[in-house]
Design a protein around this motif. Structure first.
Motif, PDB file in Angstrom:
ATOM      1  N   CYS A  91       0.833  -1.204   0.000  1.00 33.03           N
ATOM      2  CA  CYS A  91       0.000   0.000   0.000  1.00 33.03           C
ATOM      3  C   CYS A  91       0.866   1.253   0.000  1.00 33.03           C
ATOM      4  N   LEU A  92       1.983   1.222   0.732  1.00 34.78           N
ATOM      5  CA  LEU A  92       2.898   2.360   0.749  1.00 34.78           C
ATOM      6  C   LEU A  92       3.532   2.576  -0.620  1.00 34.78           C
TER       7      LEU A  92
ATOM      8  N   LEU B 240       0.806   4.009  -2.864  1.00 33.93           N
ATOM      9  CA  LEU B 240       0.577   5.394  -2.475  1.00 33.93           C
ATOM     10  C   LEU B 240       1.675   6.304  -3.021  1.00 33.93           C
ATOM     11  N   THR B 241       2.918   5.924  -2.819  1.00 35.98           N
ATOM     12  CA  THR B 241       4.046   6.738  -3.281  1.00 35.98           C
ATOM     13  C   THR B 241       4.043   6.863  -4.800  1.00 35.98           C
TER      14      THR B 241
ATOM     15  N   ALA C 248      -4.952   6.457  -4.038  1.00 31.97           N
ATOM     16  CA  ALA C 248      -3.898   6.845  -3.095  1.00 31.97           C
ATOM     17  C   ALA C 248      -4.471   7.019  -1.687  1.00 31.97           C
ATOM     18  N   ARG C 249      -5.638   7.610  -1.594  1.00 32.49           N
ATOM     19  CA  ARG C 249      -6.282   7.798  -0.279  1.00 32.49           C
ATOM     20  C   ARG C 249      -6.605   6.451   0.360  1.00 32.49           C
TER      21      ARG C 249
ATOM     22  N   MET D 110      -3.467   4.706   1.574  1.00 30.91           N
ATOM     23  CA  MET D 110      -2.955   5.270   2.814  1.00 30.91           C
ATOM     24  C   MET D 110      -3.746   4.754   4.017  1.00 30.91           C
TER      25      MET D 110
ATOM     26  N   MET E  62      -2.937   1.053   4.574  1.00 31.69           N
ATOM     27  CA  MET E  62      -1.592   0.929   5.125  1.00 31.69           C
ATOM     28  C   MET E  62      -1.587   1.253   6.620  1.00 31.69           C
ATOM     29  N   ALA E  63      -2.210   2.353   6.986  1.00 33.03           N
ATOM     30  CA  ALA E  63      -2.190   2.795   8.382  1.00 33.03           C
ATOM     31  C   ALA E  63      -2.915   1.807   9.297  1.00 33.03           C
TER      32      ALA E  63
END
Length: 161
Positions: A23-24, A27-28, A52-53, A56, A59-60
């Protein structure tokens, strides 16, 4: 804990870490693509912002579940540390109590996560045109694993700070 259970838990842990890392990366990559598209082409496809949202958030929340296993979640350990210096058994009791409270919170969040996911099932996302229940499914998934890791900490007597 049996060796088979330990292997399964370690595989789940590695899987959650791998998905969070993926996911990171997504996102990047998408953020770099968005910046390049905005300045190079003058516009950005809608799905990139939304993806991307969601990456993030996934991932979190998945990393937070792993943090429960490693006891790396946000906590103030001043009182348990001071208690441990005076009376080690009291520190263990306090650690278990805090893990039980965390478990209750995780179980509540699973309940509300499923409720939110079901509520969002009839809606579609603007950019990707997928049911919103897909991105919201991370709520019960991540808190389920956080609850499992909290239970394992309680049962195993793990007090890693």
């Amino acid at each position: 804990m049996t060796s088979m259970a330990r292997i399964i838990i370690d595989l789940v842990d590695k899987g959650l870490r791998a998905i969070a890392a993926l996911c990171l990366v997504v996102l990047t990559t998408l953020v770099v693509f968005q910046v390049g598209s905005r300045y190079g082409l003058g516009s950005v496809p809608l799905f990139t912002e939304e993806t991307a949202r969601y990456a993030m958030i996934w991932m979190a929340l998945l990393a937070a579940a792993v943090g429960v296993r490693d006891a790396a979640h946000i906590r103030i350990d001043f009182v348990p540390t001071m208690l441990g210096a005076v009376w080690p058994r009291a520190r263990r009791i306090l650690e278990v109590a805090l893990d039980v409270i965390s478990l209750m919170v995780f179980l509540t969040l699973i309940w509300f996560g499923v409720d939110t996911m079901m509520f969002a099932a009839g809606q579609t996302s603007e950019g990707m045109q997928i049911p919103l229940s897909y991105p919201y499914s991370v709520l019960p998934i991540s808190f389920f694993f956080a609850a499992v890791f909290a239970i394992l900490r309680i049962v195993a007597g793990d007090t890693r700070p």
